[in-house]
Design a protein around this motif. Structure first.
Motif, PDB file in Angstrom:
ATOM      1  N   UNK A 114       0.819  -1.212   0.000  1.00 22.50           N
ATOM      2  CA  UNK A 114       0.000   0.000   0.000  1.00 22.50           C
ATOM      3  C   UNK A 114       0.852   1.261   0.000  1.00 22.50           C
ATOM      4  N   UNK A 115       0.318   2.284  -0.693  1.00 27.93           N
ATOM      5  CA  UNK A 115       0.994   3.573  -0.834  1.00 27.93           C
ATOM      6  C   UNK A 115      -0.015   4.679  -0.563  1.00 27.93           C
ATOM      7  N   UNK A 116       0.315   5.569   0.372  1.00 30.78           N
ATOM      8  CA  UNK A 116      -0.542   6.726   0.653  1.00 30.78           C
ATOM      9  C   UNK A 116       0.284   7.996   0.487  1.00 30.78           C
ATOM     10  N   UNK A 117      -0.019   8.722  -0.597  1.00 26.38           N
ATOM     11  CA  UNK A 117       0.680   9.966  -0.921  1.00 26.38           C
ATOM     12  C   UNK A 117      -0.369  11.022  -1.280  1.00 26.38           C
ATOM     13  N   UNK A 118      -1.165  11.451  -0.303  1.00 21.37           N
ATOM     14  CA  UNK A 118      -2.321  12.309  -0.603  1.00 21.37           C
ATOM     15  C   UNK A 118      -1.986  13.689  -1.134  1.00 21.37           C
ATOM     16  N   UNK A 119      -0.726  14.165  -0.923  1.00 26.63           N
ATOM     17  CA  UNK A 119      -0.347  15.498  -1.385  1.00 26.63           C
ATOM     18  C   UNK A 119       0.593  15.466  -2.586  1.00 26.63           C
ATOM     19  N   UNK A 120       0.860  14.283  -3.097  1.00 21.38           N
ATOM     20  CA  UNK A 120       1.855  14.136  -4.159  1.00 21.38           C
ATOM     21  C   UNK A 120       1.345  14.674  -5.495  1.00 21.38           C
ATOM     22  N   UNK A 121       2.184  15.488  -6.169  1.00 19.20           N
ATOM     23  CA  UNK A 121       1.832  16.058  -7.470  1.00 19.20           C
ATOM     24  C   UNK A 121       2.564  15.383  -8.628  1.00 19.20           C
ATOM     25  N   UNK A 122       3.708  14.769  -8.320  1.00 17.23           N
ATOM     26  CA  UNK A 122       4.538  14.204  -9.379  1.00 17.23           C
ATOM     27  C   UNK A 122       5.087  12.842  -8.979  1.00 17.23           C
ATOM     28  N   UNK A 123       4.774  11.840  -9.808  1.00 19.06           N
ATOM     29  CA  UNK A 123       5.356  10.504  -9.663  1.00 19.06           C
ATOM     30  C   UNK A 123       6.261  10.286 -10.867  1.00 19.06           C
ATOM     31  N   UNK A 124       7.553  10.235 -10.619  1.00 22.71           N
ATOM     32  CA  UNK A 124       8.531  10.185 -11.704  1.00 22.71           C
ATOM     33  C   UNK A 124       8.633   8.790 -12.334  1.00 22.71           C
ATOM     34  N   UNK A 125       9.457   8.722 -13.364  1.00 25.74           N
ATOM     35  CA  UNK A 125       9.666   7.499 -14.124  1.00 25.74           C
ATOM     36  C   UNK A 125      10.038   6.317 -13.230  1.00 25.74           C
ATOM     37  N   UNK A 126       9.349   5.201 -13.430  1.00 27.99           N
ATOM     38  CA  UNK A 126       9.644   3.927 -12.754  1.00 27.99           C
ATOM     39  C   UNK A 126       9.544   4.000 -11.235  1.00 27.99           C
ATOM     40  N   UNK A 127       8.842   4.980 -10.699  1.00 25.30           N
ATOM     41  CA  UNK A 127       8.797   5.199  -9.251  1.00 25.30           C
ATOM     42  C   UNK A 127       8.386   3.955  -8.471  1.00 25.30           C
ATOM     43  N   UNK A 147       6.860   7.974 -17.174  1.00 31.78           N
ATOM     44  CA  UNK A 147       7.071   6.753 -17.952  1.00 31.78           C
ATOM     45  C   UNK A 147       7.395   5.577 -17.023  1.00 31.78           C
ATOM     46  N   UNK A 148       6.767   4.446 -17.276  1.00 30.13           N
ATOM     47  CA  UNK A 148       7.028   3.197 -16.545  1.00 30.13           C
ATOM     48  C   UNK A 148       6.730   3.298 -15.049  1.00 30.13           C
ATOM     49  N   UNK A 149       5.994   4.288 -14.624  1.00 26.36           N
ATOM     50  CA  UNK A 149       5.832   4.579 -13.191  1.00 26.36           C
ATOM     51  C   UNK A 149       5.334   3.379 -12.390  1.00 26.36           C
ATOM     52  N   UNK A 150       4.377   2.652 -12.943  1.00 24.31           N
ATOM     53  CA  UNK A 150       3.815   1.490 -12.239  1.00 24.31           C
ATOM     54  C   UNK A 150       3.845   0.246 -13.121  1.00 24.31           C
TER      55      UNK A 150
END
Length: 205
Positions: A114-127, A147-150
């Protein structure tokens, strides 16, 4: 061998400070605001991280900490590239004020559910690439999924990012359990974003 660290006045841990301290299992850094590049990389016995005032983790800060099961970073705003790369025992992430998750920050965290990032604006490549047990993701206010984030998050069933405007190449490719995604404000959906999502039935645009 070094097993614990207590630095009650330390505000910054710099480049490679404790890299490869294989017996280190406990750190106490109550006023540390920044953890530098590879500072605790390959600390294979480290089980938990509690940094109550830390606002930034630099690249590879805790990479390959294979025994790490929990992280407490209540005011952290930036998680750098590969910060928790291949932390194979980490099961959950709760970063309430984090704005940015860097390239491959949690990639190959094979126990992450599980991932909780309620304020996150940017998920970078392959995160979160190859987090094969990941089932729950909260990044509701994310504006960009790289790209490839998930890619290959094969247990993920649904995804709700109503404020996202850009989804990168191969972002959800090979998410074989994914059935629905809400992208109601998306302007840019790049090539192969949902490639080989064999269970996919519903896309809200």
């Amino acid at each position: 061998s070094l097993t614990s660290i207590e630095l009650p006045s330390c505000e910054s841990v710099e480049y490679n400070a404790f890299v490869n301290c294989g017996s280190l299992y406990s750190i106490y850094l109550p006023v540390c605001k920044t953890v530098g590049w590879n500072a605790f990389g390959h600390c294979s016995s480290l089980t938990s991280v509690n940094l109550p005032v830390c606002n930034e983790l630099k690249q590879s800060a805790f990479t390959y900490c294979s025994s790490l099961t929990s992280i407490d970073l209540p005011v952290c705003k930036i998680v750098g590239n590969e910060a928790f790369y291949k932390c194979s025992s980490l099961t959950s992430i709760d970063l309430p004020v984090c704005n940015e998750v860097g390239v491959s920050a949690f990639a190959y965290c094979s126990s992450l559910t599980s991932v909780n990032l309620p304020a996150c604006h940017l998920v970078e490549m392959s995160a979160f690439a190859n987090c094969k047990k990941l089932t729950s993701v909260n990044i509701d206010f994310c504006h960009e999924v790289g790209n490839y984030a998930l890619i290959e998050c094969s247990a993920l069933k649904s995804f709700d990012i109503p404020f996202c405007t850009l989804v990168g190449y191969w972002a959800f490719a090979y998410c074989s359990s994914l059935t629905s995604v809400n992208l109601q404000n998306c302007s840019f959906l790049y090539d192969a974003a949902f490639y080989s999502c064999s269970a996919f039935t519903t896309l809200y645009l």
